[in-house]
Design an enzyme around this catalytic site. Structure first.
Site, PDB file in Angstrom:
ATOM      1  N   ASP A   1      18.974   6.764   3.351  1.00  0.00           N
ATOM      2  CA  ASP A   1      17.552   6.484   3.549  1.00  0.00           C
ATOM      3  C   ASP A   1      17.383   5.043   4.032  1.00  0.00           C
ATOM      4  O   ASP A   1      17.763   4.100   3.341  1.00  0.00           O
ATOM      5  CB  ASP A   1      16.818   6.682   2.216  1.00  0.00           C
TER       6      ASP A   1
ATOM      7  N   GLU B   1      17.008   9.534   6.268  1.00  0.00           N
ATOM      8  CA  GLU B   1      15.589   9.558   5.933  1.00  0.00           C
ATOM      9  C   GLU B   1      14.876   8.339   6.527  1.00  0.00           C
ATOM     10  O   GLU B   1      15.404   7.227   6.484  1.00  0.00           O
ATOM     11  CB  GLU B   1      15.450   9.563   4.410  1.00  0.00           C
TER      12      GLU B   1
ATOM     13  N   ASP C   1       4.344  14.014   0.252  1.00  0.00           N
ATOM     14  CA  ASP C   1       4.101  13.032  -0.801  1.00  0.00           C
ATOM     15  C   ASP C   1       2.770  13.370  -1.449  1.00  0.00           C
ATOM     16  O   ASP C   1       1.760  13.540  -0.743  1.00  0.00           O
ATOM     17  CB  ASP C   1       4.082  11.613  -0.234  1.00  0.00           C
TER      18      ASP C   1
END
Length: 428
Positions: free
Chosen positions: A238, A264, A316
């Site tokens: 990430d 990511e 999210d």
């Protein structure tokens, strides 16, 4: 009961996680996990709790935005809201003046998420829902070229087949998770090794590593993690939006030997075509692209999916407009056959997103293929119904609501800047 909303309060609650480098990555080096914490009061005594997630500074701005939205909520009846939830969503996101601050993005949308999360918590404590009610919560404006209301209802109706079996499986085994807690960028090698060892003993098989600050250091840390977890366990990396497009392709190619499942947020979260170029370049290496934690609307997710710009959708629970907008993304992802692997790093995000991913498996996708939900082992002790992890799986919550309620003692101690925790830090 009437469930008339008589008050909306919001508080700035911050946890000093930067002191121990929890949450540190290539772009956010000193985060203090924080929330704009909302409580909705009704005339019958029932309360709804909600929040949005921030990294410390600026939470006071979100608080101001929530206070600006509160006037649209107070005086409403819960039954009227949920009977036209799409209309209520538009009321908050399309106010003739406040819409200019977005629309449906940035601080005003974070505030919208906080308020709507509290409404969903209130509704969940009051009653259950059916597929038609769920579809009626979604604002399809701007996404009908990718998903119509009829298609959404058809997806939910088809998923009724086998639903009870999937629900029973989740109650028995839980939803697969991966951990980010072992390899924050600011952690020492010694701490990283200890945390990996402990995680492996606890049954974890999927690990995410923060990268992007220094290539040689990334190579060293990825090699260390891969040696620790072995060749058969899953590794993800990430970058938290660190690179330009060409730089991302070059950098990740240099880490390909460690067999990451995905990279990511390799570049700007707004660069859909950039993500598409990175996806195309990394495909021969067997590395997918994951993004979404800072994707600010269903419209952006629509375009990411249409452009084949991501191989893993990371919703999210506090960036989008609460459950309403996340439902739209879950359904679009299913139509485009892209697995959903939610973002959950931060205070309270695990508590919220567990509901969304369980809903996705039980009521939408019906699949666990290439699917997992992020878990970080921080700050759960501050919630009245903390998330439960067993053998690296999320176990379904058993209390009604959206798992948003925090312990009042924790809220008071960590309220910024007057809580005891912050008084101690500020006066040092």
């Amino acid at each position: 009961m009437s469930h008339k909303i008589i008050n909306v309060t919001v508080r700035d609650v911050r946890f000093p996680t930067s002191l121990e480098q929890h949450g540190s990555d290539a772009m956010h080096t000193d985060p203090d996990y924080s929330t704009a914490y909302v409580v909705i009061d009704t005339d019958c005594g029932l309360k709804g709790f909600g929040f949005t997630f921030t990294l410390g500074k600026g939470t006071e701005i979100v608080v101001c935005a929530v206070e600006a939205l509160a006037g649209l909520v107070v005086g409403k009846f819960l039954q009227d809201i949920v009977s036209d939830f799409r209309g209520f969503y538009r009321l908050l996101t399309s106010d003739g003046q406040m819409r200019w601050l977005g629309p449906e993005k940035g601080v005003i949308h974070l505030a919208t998420a906080a308020v709507l999360n509290a409404v969903w918590d209130l509704w969940a404590r009051a009653e259950g829902k059916d597929p038609k009610q769920i579809v009626s919560c979604i604002d399809f404006r701007y996404i009908t070229d990718a998903l119509t209301e009829e298609e959404a209802l058809d997806i939910l109706m088809k998923a009724q087949d086998g639903k009870q079996h999937r629900e029973d499986l989740m109650l028995k085994e839980g939803y697969p998770a991966y951990t980010t807690s072992c390899a924050w960028l600011g952690y020492s090698d010694q701490l990283l090794k200890q945390l990996c060892t402990d995680a492996l003993k606890s049954g974890w098989t999927k690990f995410k590593v923060k990268v992007g600050a220094d290539l040689e250091d990334d190579i060293r840390r990825c090699r260390l993690i891969r040696q620790m977890i072995g060749p058969s366990n899953t590794l993800m990396i990430d970058a938290n939006q660190r690179w330009d497009v060409a730089e991302a392709i070059s950098w990740v190619s240099s880490l390909a030997e460690f067999k990451p499942l995905w990279i990511e947020e390799p570049t700007s979260p707004d660069d859909i075509l950039g993500h598409a170029a990175i996806s195309k370049a990394l495909a021969p290496l067997g590395i997918g692209v994951a993004t979404g934690e800072q994707c600010h609307s269903r419209v952006m997710f629509k375009q990411f999916l249409q452009a084949s710009a991501l191989q893993f959708v990371q919703i999210d629970s506090c960036r989008l407009g609460s459950v309403n907008e996340n439902l739209a993304v879950l359904l679009m992802a299913h139509k485009f056959q892209v697995p959903v692997c939610p973002h959950a790093g931060g205070v309270g995000l695990c508590e919220l997103v567990q509901h969304l991913i369980l809903f996705d498996y039980i009521c939408v996708s019906g699949s666990l293929s290439n699917r997992m939900c992020e878990y970080v082992d921080h700050l759960h002790e501050h919630f009245t119904s903390p998330v439960v992890i067993h053998n690296a799986h999320y176990m379904p919550p058993k209390e009604p609501g959206y798992s948003c309620e925090m312990l009042e003692s924790s809220v008071q101690r960590h309220q910024y800047p007057d809580g005891d925790v912050w008084k101690m830090i500020i006066n040092k």
